[in-house]
Design an enzyme around this catalytic site. Structure first.
Site, PDB file in Angstrom:
ATOM      1  N   LEU A 165       0.862  -1.177   0.000  1.00 40.44           N
ATOM      2  CA  LEU A 165       0.000   0.000   0.000  1.00 40.44           C
ATOM      3  C   LEU A 165       0.904   1.235   0.000  1.00 40.44           C
ATOM      4  CD1 LEU A 165      -2.880  -0.743   2.553  1.00 40.44           C
ATOM      5  CD2 LEU A 165      -3.127  -0.361   0.098  1.00 40.44           C
ATOM      6  N   ASP A 166       0.567   2.247  -0.803  1.00 42.15           N
ATOM      7  CA  ASP A 166       1.338   3.484  -0.826  1.00 42.15           C
ATOM      8  C   ASP A 166       1.331   4.135   0.552  1.00 42.15           C
ATOM      9  OD1 ASP A 166       1.761   3.177  -3.551  1.00 42.15           O
ATOM     10  OD2 ASP A 166      -0.018   4.346  -4.084  1.00 42.15           O
ATOM     11  N   PRO A 167       2.351   4.954   0.870  1.00 40.08           N
ATOM     12  CA  PRO A 167       2.362   5.649   2.163  1.00 40.08           C
ATOM     13  C   PRO A 167       1.087   6.459   2.411  1.00 40.08           C
ATOM     14  CG  PRO A 167       4.510   5.818   1.124  1.00 40.08           C
ATOM     15  CD  PRO A 167       3.610   5.146   0.127  1.00 40.08           C
ATOM     16  N   ALA A 191      -1.865   5.758   1.409  1.00 40.22           N
ATOM     17  CA  ALA A 191      -3.028   4.875   1.531  1.00 40.22           C
ATOM     18  C   ALA A 191      -3.182   4.331   2.946  1.00 40.22           C
ATOM     19  CB  ALA A 191      -2.909   3.724   0.543  1.00 40.22           C
ATOM     20  N   ARG A 203      -4.278   4.571  -8.541  1.00 41.70           N
ATOM     21  CA  ARG A 203      -3.861   5.937  -8.903  1.00 41.70           C
ATOM     22  C   ARG A 203      -4.014   6.173 -10.403  1.00 41.70           C
ATOM     23  NH1 ARG A 203       1.885   6.256  -7.765  1.00 41.70           N
ATOM     24  NH2 ARG A 203       1.865   4.030  -7.324  1.00 41.70           N
TER      25      ARG A 203
END
Length: 353
Positions: free
Chosen positions: A54-56, A58, A189
């Protein structure tokens, strides 16, 4: 003077824990924190990993496999995932989310529910998606985001994805809520950017939350502060086989258990119940099997002497192996084996107790 137990004497922490990842942390930082929280003088929690980054920016569901459970994490890496996101229209960032800087702006057209439903329909089903530059995918041994930070854009091959379910809802005149269920490898995204373009403008994500991974749901996840406050953290661990989405199982005798732990192949033809036979038959994919490399097929049909014949030869249906759960006579999970209709059982991934 008392000393702490040697590493070999420590109890290995094994199982799966569902964490509600907070905003601002990387997935690996969450894993490191969980490892620390499970560490004790009597417990070894060094081996752990998540089942999909998961992206930071998110938040949401991050299944973490520990110890022996890491052997089966790929089942969740391959699983469908569900997300909720907010798309802010009017501007595109270099990262595709609010952590980046605005690189281009565009006017926001008016839109209504009917138009959003039409756009959602456009993105439903099988399609290809080009991964973003700000991603952990590698090119020539270097992560794409490392190129991006250096101002270098490299060519990325499109990837096959499937949008299983998608819903778009207007929050106001410039924000859209996106709810989506998709196959592995989908970048929400990029999906957000493409949806904005389909509406005739630009956009980026200001929020992203993962709500489901396979059969795991965010409702069953625990936050890091909640986990830290607990004394009985071990109780939060799901079994080591929680990631495995296989129902079929085979019971092995004590002698068979000993043999498979020695890496030996077994003849279990007499133990193939009708249910197991049906399971194997239903899961045989002859096309994918036929496309495997010659060495694998040669092993499967080793009774044939002339290996040159294998190039154009399709294996017989009863020789094709399918993964199955292995348990002992006490009902304890042993690991996974590969069984075929001819009764051959090959150990694949076994747990160590």
């Amino acid at each position: 003077m008392s000393t702490s137990p040697k590493q070999a004497d420590k109890i290995k922490v094994s199982g799966v824990i569902l964490v509600d990842k907070p905003k601002g942390m990387t997935s690996q930082q969450v894993v490191s924190k969980v490892k620390y929280l499970f560490k004790s003088p009597n417990h070894d929690s060094k081996k752990a990993g998540h089942t999909g980054t998961l992206d930071p920016m998110a938040t949401g569901l991050l299944p973490i496999c520990m110890g022996e459970a890491t052997k089966f994490s790929h089942y969740q890496l391959d699983a469908d995932k569900s997300y909720e996101a907010i798309i802010l229209l009017g501007g595109q960032t270099d990262t595709g989310d609010a952590d980046g800087k605005i690189v281009e702006q565009a006017a926001i057209p008016t839109f209504d529910t009917a138009l959003l439903e039409q756009v959602a329909q456009q993105f439903s089903g099988a399609q290809q998606q080009i991964p973003p530059m700000y991603s952990a995918l590698k090119k020539d041994g270097k992560k794409l985001y490392e190129y991006a930070r250096a101002g270098i854009e490299v060519e990325r091959a499109p990837r096959d994805i499937v949008i299983k379910a998608i819903d778009l809802k207007a929050l106001d005149h410039e924000q859209i809520q996106l709810t989506v269920t998709c196959t592995k490898g989908t970048y929400v995204r990029v999906l957000g950017e493409d949806i904005a373009k389909a509406l005739g403008t630009l956009g980026h994500l200001t929020a992203l939350r993962r709500t489901q991974v396979g059969d795991f749901n965010i409702d069953n996840a625990i936050t890091l502060p909640e986990l830290e406050a607990l004394d009985g953290r071990q109780e939060q661990l799901m079994p080591v086989d929680a990631c495995i989405n296989i129902d079929a199982e085979m019971i092995l005798t004590a002698e068979q258990c000993t043999r498979i732990h020695m890496g030996q192949r077994l003849n279990v033809f007499e133990q193939l119940t009708d249910d197991i036979r049906d399971y194997i038959a239903d899961n045989i994919d002859s096309e994918s099997w036929a496309s495997q490399d010659i060495a694998v097929r040669q092993q499967a049909v080793s009774e044939i002497d002339d290996s040159e014949q294998l190039t154009d030869m399709k294996p017989l249906k009863h020789e094709i192996p399918v993964d199955i759960r292995l348990i002992n006579e006490d009902g304890q999970f042993l690991g996974l084996g590969a069984v075929s209709l001819n009764g051959r059982l090959q150990p694949k991934k076994l747990i160590q107790r």
